[in-house]
Design a protein around this motif. Sequence first.
Motif, PDB file in Angstrom:
ATOM      1  N   SER A   2      34.850   3.827  29.345  1.00  0.00           N
ATOM      2  CA  SER A   2      33.801   3.772  28.329  1.00  0.00           C
ATOM      3  C   SER A   2      33.345   2.339  28.100  1.00  0.00           C
ATOM      4  O   SER A   2      34.096   1.388  28.309  1.00  0.00           O
ATOM      5  N   GLU A   3      32.125   2.222  27.631  1.00  0.00           N
ATOM      6  CA  GLU A   3      31.562   0.909  27.304  1.00  0.00           C
ATOM      7  C   GLU A   3      31.196   0.879  25.829  1.00  0.00           C
ATOM      8  O   GLU A   3      30.905   1.921  25.227  1.00  0.00           O
ATOM      9  N   SER A  30      30.621   4.570  24.595  1.00  0.00           N
ATOM     10  CA  SER A  30      29.666   5.432  25.296  1.00  0.00           C
ATOM     11  C   SER A  30      30.142   6.876  25.414  1.00  0.00           C
ATOM     12  O   SER A  30      29.332   7.776  25.569  1.00  0.00           O
TER      13      SER A  30
END
Length: 79
Positions: A2-3, A30
């Motif tokens: 994930s970002e 994200s």
Amino acid sequence: MSEIVRRIGASPRERGSASGANCPDIFELSDGNFAVIGTDATEKLDGELPSDASRGPKERIVVITRATLVRARMDIPDI
């Protein structure tokens, strides 16, 4: 992996940190999860968890200031 999509709540500087460094923070990822920067209090609080709470081997108990969470409240999605 994930970002970070966005900060949830006010930045440390907006909450009164003169340097804006080494302060608690909350971020939306994200994948819809949240990442938290806080003080690791696992050793201190692990034995105080209620009987219906548990912590996995890779999980830590992290403390953030009340101001951090209160200022983030309006940015936390309902769903």
